[in-house]
Design a protein around this motif. Structure first.
Motif, PDB file in Angstrom:
ATOM      1  N   UNK A 278       0.846  -1.209   0.000  1.00 32.22           N
ATOM      2  CA  UNK A 278       0.000   0.000   0.000  1.00 32.22           C
ATOM      3  C   UNK A 278       0.873   1.248   0.000  1.00 32.22           C
ATOM      4  N   UNK A 279       1.967   1.205   0.771  1.00 32.79           N
ATOM      5  CA  UNK A 279       2.899   2.332   0.770  1.00 32.79           C
ATOM      6  C   UNK A 279       3.565   2.475  -0.599  1.00 32.79           C
ATOM      7  N   UNK A 280       3.979   1.347  -1.163  1.00 28.96           N
ATOM      8  CA  UNK A 280       4.652   1.391  -2.468  1.00 28.96           C
ATOM      9  C   UNK A 280       3.731   1.968  -3.536  1.00 28.96           C
ATOM     10  N   UNK A 281       2.458   1.633  -3.475  1.00 29.38           N
ATOM     11  CA  UNK A 281       1.512   2.192  -4.445  1.00 29.38           C
ATOM     12  C   UNK A 281       1.379   3.698  -4.249  1.00 29.38           C
ATOM     13  N   UNK A 282       1.418   4.149  -3.008  1.00 24.39           N
ATOM     14  CA  UNK A 282       1.369   5.582  -2.752  1.00 24.39           C
ATOM     15  C   UNK A 282       2.610   6.281  -3.319  1.00 24.39           C
ATOM     16  N   UNK A 283       3.693   5.510  -3.438  1.00 22.28           N
ATOM     17  CA  UNK A 283       4.940   6.035  -3.998  1.00 22.28           C
ATOM     18  C   UNK A 283       5.005   5.880  -5.517  1.00 22.28           C
ATOM     19  N   UNK A 284       3.933   5.396  -6.111  1.00 18.40           N
ATOM     20  CA  UNK A 284       3.862   5.320  -7.566  1.00 18.40           C
ATOM     21  C   UNK A 284       4.063   3.950  -8.154  1.00 18.40           C
ATOM     22  N   UNK A 285       4.310   2.931  -7.336  1.00 14.27           N
ATOM     23  CA  UNK A 285       4.497   1.581  -7.869  1.00 14.27           C
ATOM     24  C   UNK A 285       3.158   1.005  -8.317  1.00 14.27           C
ATOM     25  N   UNK A 286       3.222   0.168  -9.317  1.00 13.84           N
ATOM     26  CA  UNK A 286       2.007  -0.441  -9.862  1.00 13.84           C
ATOM     27  C   UNK A 286       1.725  -1.748  -9.121  1.00 13.84           C
TER      28      UNK A 286
END
Length: 377
Positions: A278-286
């Motif tokens: 969830x954090x990675x997605x907030x950082x732009x990861x798909x």
């Protein structure tokens, strides 16, 4: 449970998220600053959370002056990390990885050592040590090889230490940690162990040397297991950036999310994986939406809710620590072992009180769970 914060705190968190994206979000950084982000606080968080290089890069992308006193420490730290990446890290191959390989040993390079070169620029991934994973039966040979190559044993494995630490005069500030385990039983929050990681190793080039790393699916689970340890509890955003780097760097073969889900469930850290994804997605990861949903249900799901809040990077987790230590762990038997260890380490005077407190909590949670349907992915 949700976190209630003021607008300045929210803007400060937004600043960190924008600066730590793999491609810095200059407009996002500028908007957060315009909204009242606390730059001095952001700088302090960046130092602790090992984000100096990322924050400085993000501020520059937004055209923000970093010559002010509040930025002095992060600029200095970012400069140090870049010099470290240019001058010290390249020596890891000839001084450690190549001697070990020549002796027929195949350690897995884990966390920063394996990830640093996948970051967009050298020095963005701050490193305090290099972690190598190798089953305990190989440790005597590995330590002899390393000491013959100029390393000195600074700490042996045993007791509370599940790794041996070695230092080299030509690699200042970068000790080598040779892991024979990932945790002690007292804080063993999931079922992932050294043997499984080592058996799943794959060839990887690390700073020009032939070495071994992990398949991205296993690496994601292992990183989540590390970040969710009781003495970590996701308190450094750099671990979330690591996960975003793993996801976005997997271009040759896309990540098999079914494998990630299956392994995370089997070893009991599906909720921890969901937090970092969830954090990675907030950082732009798909990342697929389903992978960002916690495995926890009922009261435990509510307990881990703060980890998914946008303000989490600037919220001290001390107020949530005891609750999170147990709630983020999916395996009930591991929660029980951690509770036993917590009671045992209290000492004779405090142990009865802790035991009574745990019993009271257990009864309350049991009653809550009886009245709520279990919802799991």
């Amino acid at each position: 449970m949700s976190i209630t914060t003021d607008s300045r705190t929210a803007s400060t968190a937004a600043l960190l998220w924008a600066a730590c994206r793999l491609e810095p979000d200059g407009p996002g950084v500028a908007a957060a600053v315009d909204a009242g982000a606390d730059l001095e606080r952001a700088a302090g968080e960046a130092l602790y959370q090992r984000l100096s290089g990322l924050l400085v890069r993000g501020l520059h992308a937004a055209g923000i002056d970093t010559s002010a006193p509040w930025a002095a420490d992060i600029v200095s730290d970012a400069t140090r990390c870049r010099a470290h990446a240019d001058l010290v890290l390249p020596q890891l191959g000839p001084r450690a990885l190549e001697p070990l390989a020549a002796a027929g040993l195949e350690p897995v390079v884990f966390k920063g050592g394996s990830l640093a070169e996948r970051y967009p620029e050298p020095g963005l991934r701050a490193m305090d040590d290099v972690d190598l994973i190798l089953p305990a039966r190989f440790h005597p040979d590995a330590i002899k090889v390393l000491t013959d190559a100029g390393w000195t044993v600074a700490r042996t494995a045993g007791g509370l230490y599940y790794d041996a630490a070695l230092v080299h005069p030509r690699m200042p500030g970068l000790p080598l940690e040779l892991h024979r385990a990932l945790s002690t039983w007292q804080i063993w929050a999931n079922g992932l162990g050294v043997e499984e990681l080592w058996e799943r190793r794959v060839p990887q080039t690390v700073f020009g040397a032939s070495a071994y790393g992990l398949p991205p699916e296993i690496e994601l689970v292992a990183l989540a297991g590390h970040a969710s340890k009781p003495f970590h509890l996701f308190d450094r955003l750099i671990w979330s950036v690591d996960v975003a780097v793993v996801v976005e760097a997997a271009t040759v073969a896309p990540i098999d999310w079914d494998v990630v889900d299956r392994v995370a469930r089997r070893v009991g850290c599906r909720t921890a994986v969901a937090v970092l994804l969830a954090h990675a997605r907030r950082l732009g990861a798909r990342v697929p939406d389903a992978m960002c949903e916690p495995f926890a249900a009922g009261p435990r799901r509510r307990a881990v809710a703060p980890l998914f809040e946008p303000d989490w990077p600037v919220i001290p987790n001390n107020a949530y620590r005891r609750r999170l230590e147990f709630s983020v762990v999916d395996g009930w038997y591991r929660r029980l072992a951690m509770a036993a260890a917590w009671t045992m380490t209290a000492g004779p005077a405090k142990a009865p009180g802790r035991l009574f407190g745990l019993g009271r909590i257990a009864i309350r949670k049991w009653w809550q769970l009886r009245s709520e349907p279990r919802r799991e992915l």
